[in-house]
Design a protein around this motif. Structure first.
Motif, PDB file in Angstrom:
ATOM      1  N   GLU A   1      -1.385 -77.826  32.754  1.00 57.03           N
ATOM      2  CA  GLU A   1      -1.115 -76.762  33.717  1.00 57.03           C
ATOM      3  C   GLU A   1      -2.124 -75.638  33.505  1.00 57.03           C
ATOM      4  O   GLU A   1      -2.127 -75.001  32.450  1.00 57.03           O
ATOM      5  N   PRO A   2      -3.008 -75.379  34.461  1.00 55.09           N
ATOM      6  CA  PRO A   2      -4.049 -74.353  34.283  1.00 55.09           C
ATOM      7  C   PRO A   2      -3.456 -72.987  33.930  1.00 55.09           C
ATOM      8  O   PRO A   2      -2.435 -72.575  34.487  1.00 55.09           O
ATOM      9  N   VAL A   3      -4.076 -72.328  32.977  1.00 61.17           N
ATOM     10  CA  VAL A   3      -3.715 -70.957  32.618  1.00 61.17           C
ATOM     11  C   VAL A   3      -5.002 -70.142  32.518  1.00 61.17           C
ATOM     12  O   VAL A   3      -6.080 -70.692  32.281  1.00 61.17           O
ATOM     13  N   GLU A   4      -4.879 -68.846  32.725  1.00 58.38           N
ATOM     14  CA  GLU A   4      -6.032 -67.963  32.603  1.00 58.38           C
ATOM     15  C   GLU A   4      -5.941 -67.201  31.282  1.00 58.38           C
ATOM     16  O   GLU A   4      -4.890 -66.661  30.938  1.00 58.38           O
ATOM     17  N   THR A   5      -7.045 -67.179  30.553  1.00 58.37           N
ATOM     18  CA  THR A   5      -7.123 -66.449  29.300  1.00 58.37           C
ATOM     19  C   THR A   5      -8.074 -65.265  29.457  1.00 58.37           C
ATOM     20  O   THR A   5      -8.685 -65.086  30.510  1.00 58.37           O
ATOM     21  N   THR A   6      -8.199 -64.470  28.405  1.00 54.78           N
ATOM     22  CA  THR A   6      -9.064 -63.290  28.474  1.00 54.78           C
ATOM     23  C   THR A   6     -10.490 -63.674  28.836  1.00 54.78           C
ATOM     24  O   THR A   6     -11.128 -63.053  29.684  1.00 54.78           O
ATOM     25  N   ALA A   7     -11.005 -64.702  28.194  1.00 57.74           N
ATOM     26  CA  ALA A   7     -12.334 -65.225  28.513  1.00 57.74           C
ATOM     27  C   ALA A   7     -12.181 -66.448  29.422  1.00 57.74           C
ATOM     28  O   ALA A   7     -11.178 -67.154  29.352  1.00 57.74           O
ATOM     29  N   PRO A   8     -13.168 -66.719  30.266  1.00 57.77           N
ATOM     30  CA  PRO A   8     -13.072 -67.852  31.205  1.00 57.77           C
ATOM     31  C   PRO A   8     -13.354 -69.186  30.527  1.00 57.77           C
ATOM     32  O   PRO A   8     -14.432 -69.752  30.668  1.00 57.77           O
ATOM     33  N   TRP A   9     -12.370 -69.684  29.798  1.00 60.16           N
ATOM     34  CA  TRP A   9     -12.549 -70.885  28.991  1.00 60.16           C
ATOM     35  C   TRP A   9     -11.925 -72.129  29.616  1.00 60.16           C
ATOM     36  O   TRP A   9     -11.650 -73.093  28.924  1.00 60.16           O
ATOM     37  N   SER A  10     -11.692 -72.142  30.885  1.00 60.61           N
ATOM     38  CA  SER A  10     -11.159 -73.322  31.558  1.00 60.61           C
ATOM     39  C   SER A  10      -9.938 -73.886  30.815  1.00 60.61           C
ATOM     40  O   SER A  10      -9.827 -75.077  30.574  1.00 60.61           O
TER      41      SER A  10
ATOM     42  N   THR B   1     -27.390 -67.363  33.523  1.00 64.43           N
ATOM     43  CA  THR B   1     -27.695 -66.018  34.009  1.00 64.43           C
ATOM     44  C   THR B   1     -26.415 -65.345  34.504  1.00 64.43           C
ATOM     45  O   THR B   1     -25.426 -66.034  34.825  1.00 64.43           O
ATOM     46  N   PRO B   2     -26.389 -64.018  34.572  1.00 62.09           N
ATOM     47  CA  PRO B   2     -25.186 -63.332  35.088  1.00 62.09           C
ATOM     48  C   PRO B   2     -24.771 -63.822  36.468  1.00 62.09           C
ATOM     49  O   PRO B   2     -23.572 -63.922  36.756  1.00 62.09           O
ATOM     50  N   GLU B   3     -25.741 -64.146  37.311  1.00 64.33           N
ATOM     51  CA  GLU B   3     -25.424 -64.619  38.654  1.00 64.33           C
ATOM     52  C   GLU B   3     -24.721 -65.973  38.616  1.00 64.33           C
ATOM     53  O   GLU B   3     -23.739 -66.200  39.323  1.00 64.33           O
ATOM     54  N   ARG B   4     -25.200 -66.880  37.778  1.00 67.14           N
ATOM     55  CA  ARG B   4     -24.580 -68.200  37.681  1.00 67.14           C
ATOM     56  C   ARG B   4     -23.199 -68.100  37.026  1.00 67.14           C
ATOM     57  O   ARG B   4     -22.271 -68.825  37.399  1.00 67.14           O
ATOM     58  N   LEU B   5     -23.068 -67.207  36.039  1.00 63.61           N
ATOM     59  CA  LEU B   5     -21.776 -67.032  35.396  1.00 63.61           C
ATOM     60  C   LEU B   5     -20.743 -66.511  36.385  1.00 63.61           C
ATOM     61  O   LEU B   5     -19.591 -66.945  36.387  1.00 63.61           O
ATOM     62  N   ALA B   6     -21.161 -65.579  37.222  1.00 62.15           N
ATOM     63  CA  ALA B   6     -20.234 -65.059  38.236  1.00 62.15           C
ATOM     64  C   ALA B   6     -19.830 -66.150  39.219  1.00 62.15           C
ATOM     65  O   ALA B   6     -18.667 -66.241  39.632  1.00 62.15           O
ATOM     66  N   ALA B   7     -20.778 -67.009  39.574  1.00 56.86           N
ATOM     67  CA  ALA B   7     -20.486 -68.091  40.518  1.00 56.86           C
ATOM     68  C   ALA B   7     -19.552 -69.136  39.915  1.00 56.86           C
ATOM     69  O   ALA B   7     -18.766 -69.771  40.624  1.00 56.86           O
ATOM     70  N   ALA B   8     -19.622 -69.327  38.595  1.00 59.88           N
ATOM     71  CA  ALA B   8     -18.787 -70.339  37.924  1.00 59.88           C
ATOM     72  C   ALA B   8     -17.325 -69.924  37.858  1.00 59.88           C
ATOM     73  O   ALA B   8     -16.451 -70.779  37.655  1.00 59.88           O
ATOM     74  N   GLY B   9     -17.031 -68.634  38.007  1.00 54.13           N
ATOM     75  CA  GLY B   9     -15.646 -68.177  37.908  1.00 54.13           C
ATOM     76  C   GLY B   9     -15.089 -68.425  36.520  1.00 54.13           C
ATOM     77  O   GLY B   9     -15.684 -68.021  35.528  1.00 54.13           O
ATOM     78  N   THR B  10     -13.943 -69.101  36.429  1.00 53.42           N
ATOM     79  CA  THR B  10     -13.345 -69.391  35.125  1.00 53.42           C
ATOM     80  C   THR B  10     -13.598 -70.829  34.691  1.00 53.42           C
ATOM     81  O   THR B  10     -13.044 -71.279  33.685  1.00 53.42           O
ATOM     82  N   GLY B  11     -14.395 -71.553  35.441  1.00 52.33           N
ATOM     83  CA  GLY B  11     -14.644 -72.961  35.127  1.00 52.33           C
ATOM     84  C   GLY B  11     -15.930 -73.173  34.366  1.00 52.33           C
ATOM     85  O   GLY B  11     -16.680 -72.250  34.065  1.00 52.33           O
ATOM     86  N   THR B  12     -16.205 -74.418  34.071  1.00 50.16           N
ATOM     87  CA  THR B  12     -17.414 -74.802  33.354  1.00 50.16           C
ATOM     88  C   THR B  12     -18.597 -74.856  34.302  1.00 50.16           C
ATOM     89  O   THR B  12     -18.467 -75.249  35.463  1.00 50.16           O
ATOM     90  N   ASP B  13     -19.755 -74.478  33.800  1.00 54.78           N
ATOM     91  CA  ASP B  13     -21.002 -74.639  34.547  1.00 54.78           C
ATOM     92  C   ASP B  13     -21.450 -76.091  34.344  1.00 54.78           C
ATOM     93  O   ASP B  13     -22.075 -76.438  33.338  1.00 54.78           O
TER      94      ASP B  13
END
Length: 372
Positions: A195-204, A25-37
């Motif tokens: 080394e963690p990097v941030e991409t356009t989509a939250p793909w961990s 759900t959108p709420e769970r996706l927001a809570a997950a941030g850029t990591g895996t659910d």
């Protein structure tokens, strides 16, 4: 050609749709941030959907990924199945299958791949066993899935890959060296740095750095091309779902949003934009289905995988832009669910190589095929 799903494939897709619909759900996706659910991943694996991919094949995986894309669920399903489960099942030795597949089936082990090869990884055994690759590390055996199994031998790998999707969650990484040989690397081994990097989509995602890291050989000549084509097909299926989800949200919005007393959906310009997005989405879907079907039936599928990747890149970009545009000002809200589809669509466009790059590779492969 018959792309109609089998009873088992349809059942797996229906189950995936219910799980993703309930938990992503959108709420769970927001809570997950850029990591895996993690809870969602556990639920998918407990339902046997990861293990089922061995039976339902690449087409079955594409159907699952469509459902993931509709909700942009943050789980490493594509990466772990195509770079782990299917790659080991198809190209591993008997010993490798017996040792690695159980944990990949139940999700206790997550795999990803440092694909495509950009020549950033080399080994201490370079120059040996390079049959089937040319001087640029390109597969010259075609993509028919018939690469000879490797002996599972070892080597030492060094170099870096700027970003690898889902690497922060993975215990195994399938790494191609610049001679297009495949190696299994464990992220916890000495000489392996992420080394963690941030991409356009939250793909961990993370950057992979290897310094004399131990690698275990997977497959023989032709394995790299086969896995790359399978990955392109799988991620094209994911893009089909992302586009379908974006379009569904846009349609719902224009049917309920009114302007001058009439729903936006009655405007000809809106109808045409949505129709074009629908046709683009269907083109992505059918080309991904064809490539996956050919993979599962043992037919050559390299050009078909490139075709699916091109549609997913070029048309996918158009669809998610249309979805954002049809939402008007609402689409510019970073917290609105359609914006997540936009980010995923653009990330998949980049990951698949962007349309021009894929089209050039497709043209080169067709010229080479005609010459041969």
């Amino acid at each position: 050609m018959d792309f109609a799903p089998t009873e088992e494939q349809s059942a797996a897709q229906g189950l995936a749709a219910r799980i993703f619909g309930d938990l992503s759900t959108p709420e769970r996706l927001a809570a997950a941030g850029t990591g895996t659910d993690a809870e969602l991943w556990k639920e998918l694996c407990a339902a046997g959907l990861t293990a089922a991919v061995e039976e339902t094949g690449l087409l079955g995986l594409v159907l699952l990924l469509e459902e993931q894309g509709r909700t942009t669920a943050q789980v490493p399903l594509a990466a772990s199945c195509v770079y782990g489960l299917l790659a080991v099942a198809r190209h591993g030795t008997d010993e490798q299958r017996e040792r690695l597949l159980p944990a990949l089936r139940d999700g206790t082990a997550v795999a990803t791949g440092a694909f495509p090869s950009r020549g950033g990884i080399w080994t201490d055994t370079e120059g040996a066993d390079t049959d089937g690759v040319d001087g640029d590390g390109a597969d010259t055996d075609g993509v028919d899935g018939s690469g000879v199994d490797g002996d599972g031998g070892g080597g030492r790998l060094s170099g870096s890959v700027p970003y690898v999707p889902w690497l922060r969650d993975a215990g195994l990484v399938l790494v191609p060296d610049r001679a297009a040989r495949l190696w299994i690397v464990r992220t916890g081994d000495p000489g392996v740095l992420t080394e963690p990097v941030e991409t356009t989509a939250p793909w961990s995602a993370a950057r992979l750095v290897l310094d004399g890291a131990a690698g275990e050989r997977l497959g023989g000549a032709g394995a790299y091309g086969a896995v790359l084509a399978a990955a392109r097909t799988a991620f094209a299926g994911l893009q089909a779902g992302v586009c379908a989800g974006s379009l569904a949200r846009a349609v719902a919005h224009v049917n309920t949003r009114e302007q001058f007393g009439r729903p936006l959906s009655t405007k000809q310009g809106v109808l045409l934009r949505a129709a074009d997005a629908h046709m683009d989405t269907e083109a992505i879907r059918v080309t991904a289905y064809e490539a996956a079907w050919r993979y599962d039936t043992g037919l050559p599928y390299g050009p078909q995988a490139l075709t699916a990747a091109w549609w997913a890149s070029e048309a996918g970009k158009r669809v998610v832009h249309a979805g954002q545009h049809l939402h008007g000002g609402t689409g510019a809200d970073l917290d609105h669910p359609v914006h997540r589809h936009f980010l995923w669509g653009r990330q998949l466009d980049a990951y698949l190589g962007c349309g021009g790059e894929v089209l050039q590779e497709l043209g080169d492969s067709l010229v080479k095929e005609g010459t041969e």
